[in-house]
Scaffold this motif. Structure first.
Motif, short mmCIF file in Angstrom:
data_model
loop_
_atom_site.label_atom_id
_atom_site.label_comp_id
_atom_site.label_asym_id
_atom_site.label_seq_id
_atom_site.Cartn_x
_atom_site.Cartn_y
_atom_site.Cartn_z
N SER A 5 0.88 -1.16 0.00
CA SER A 5 0.00 0.00 0.00
C SER A 5 0.91 1.20 0.00
CB SER A 5 -0.89 0.01 1.24
OG SER A 5 -1.50 1.27 1.37
N SER A 6 0.69 2.10 -0.89
CA SER A 6 1.57 3.25 -0.97
C SER A 6 0.96 4.49 -0.34
CB SER A 6 1.95 3.52 -2.43
OG SER A 6 0.78 3.70 -3.20
N GLY A 7 0.00 4.29 0.55
CA GLY A 7 -0.58 5.44 1.24
C GLY A 7 -1.69 6.07 0.40
N GLY A 8 -2.06 7.26 0.78
CA GLY A 8 -3.06 8.00 0.02
C GLY A 8 -4.43 8.02 0.66
N HIS A 12 -5.74 7.47 8.09
CA HIS A 12 -4.59 7.62 8.97
C HIS A 12 -3.94 8.98 8.71
CE1 HIS A 12 -4.88 3.41 10.06
NE2 HIS A 12 -4.85 3.07 8.78
N PRO A 13 -3.56 9.69 9.74
CA PRO A 13 -2.96 11.02 9.52
C PRO A 13 -1.64 10.98 8.75
CG PRO A 13 -2.88 10.41 11.86
CD PRO A 13 -3.68 9.36 11.15
N THR A 14 -0.97 9.81 8.72
CA THR A 14 0.31 9.72 8.00
C THR A 14 0.17 9.01 6.65
OG1 THR A 14 0.83 7.64 9.11
CG2 THR A 14 1.63 9.67 10.16
N ALA A 15 -1.04 8.68 6.23
CA ALA A 15 -1.24 7.86 5.04
C ALA A 15 -0.56 8.41 3.79
CB ALA A 15 -2.73 7.67 4.78
N ASP A 16 -0.54 9.74 3.61
CA ASP A 16 0.09 10.29 2.41
C ASP A 16 1.61 10.35 2.52
OD1 ASP A 16 0.23 12.37 4.27
OD2 ASP A 16 -0.26 13.93 2.79
N ARG A 17 2.15 9.94 3.67
CA ARG A 17 3.60 9.94 3.87
C ARG A 17 4.16 8.53 4.08
NH1 ARG A 17 5.31 12.29 8.62
NH2 ARG A 17 3.28 12.15 9.63
N ARG A 125 6.05 -0.95 7.87
CA ARG A 125 5.35 0.33 7.72
C ARG A 125 6.40 1.45 7.85
NH1 ARG A 125 0.17 1.67 7.97
NH2 ARG A 125 -0.35 -0.38 8.76
N THR A 126 6.57 2.20 6.77
CA THR A 126 7.56 3.28 6.73
C THR A 126 6.85 4.61 6.60
OG1 THR A 126 9.17 1.80 5.72
CG2 THR A 126 9.56 4.16 5.47
N VAL A 127 7.21 5.56 7.46
CA VAL A 127 6.62 6.89 7.43
C VAL A 127 7.73 7.92 7.19
CG1 VAL A 127 5.29 8.63 8.68
CG2 VAL A 127 4.77 6.19 9.00
N PHE A 128 7.56 8.71 6.14
CA PHE A 128 8.53 9.74 5.77
C PHE A 128 8.16 11.07 6.42
CE2 PHE A 128 8.86 6.46 2.66
CZ PHE A 128 10.19 6.42 2.30
N PRO A 129 9.12 11.97 6.60
CA PRO A 129 8.82 13.27 7.22
C PRO A 129 7.80 14.10 6.43
CG PRO A 129 11.20 12.91 7.20
CD PRO A 129 10.56 11.80 6.38
#
Length: 178
Positions: A5-8, A12-17, A125-129
């Motif tokens: 899943s690439s977010g979007g 989730h508040p971090t989904a786009d990151r 699960r990776t979250v970018f700044p």
């Protein structure tokens, strides 16, 4: 076998990151966790297809670091730095990953090792700044494909360990254990 899943999503508040990659590996959780956390194993499978890894220092403990270089198939060297933030054997690892100790663009990853019978589901699960850094990782560095390949390499390596272990415990024709 592999889900990404690439977010979007907005749930989730971090989904786009974030980037989420998972894979089910045909091996017990303890073995998969060991292969992910011991330096003697990491250089045998870490990285996407065609990459190799040289470790400069490794200390697997909360606050410890893994300082290493990934060597790309085109000869490019990538300086890498991981700081271990949380370790719950054999269930979970949280880490900060960047190019150096003080990399302002470092990203956070949480790995969960979930037992499913005799198999293990690993979820990364990776979250970018920022969304922009996530998009750059996906577009320029092919982070999703690279993550899938890395977990594929882990699965193949653990399968090899499992085969070798099984081979050592088999009985030889004369009844003695090999």
């Amino acid at each position: 076998m592999t889900t990404t899943s690439s977010g979007g999503g907005s749930e989730h508040p971090t989904a786009d990151r974030e980037i989420v990659i998972s894979r089910t590996i045909s091996a017990p959780r303890e073995l998969v966790f060991e292969a992910y956390t011991q330096v003697r194993h990491l250089s045998r499978w870490w990285g996407p297809e065609g990459f190799s890894t040289t470790t400069r220092s490794f200390e697997f403990r909360v606050g410890g670091i893994w300082d290493f270089v990934m060597h790309g198939p085109d000869g490019t060297d990538y300086q890498e730095w991981i700081t271990w933030r949380e370790i719950v054997p054999p269930e979970r690892i949280a880490l900060l990953h960047g190019e150096s100790r003080d990399d302002p663009n470092a990203f956070e990853s949480v790995l969960a090792f979930e037992p499913i019978g005799d198999e293990t589901r690993i979820v990364m699960r990776t979250v970018f700044p920022t969304k922009e850094l996530r998009d750059e990782a996906v577009e320029k560095y092919h982070a999703i494909e690279g993550g899938e390949q890395t977990l594929g390499n882990l699965a193949a390596y653990v399968a090899e360990l499992t085969r070798n272990d099984t081979g050592r415990n088999e009985t030889t024709p004369n009844g003695a254990e090999s």
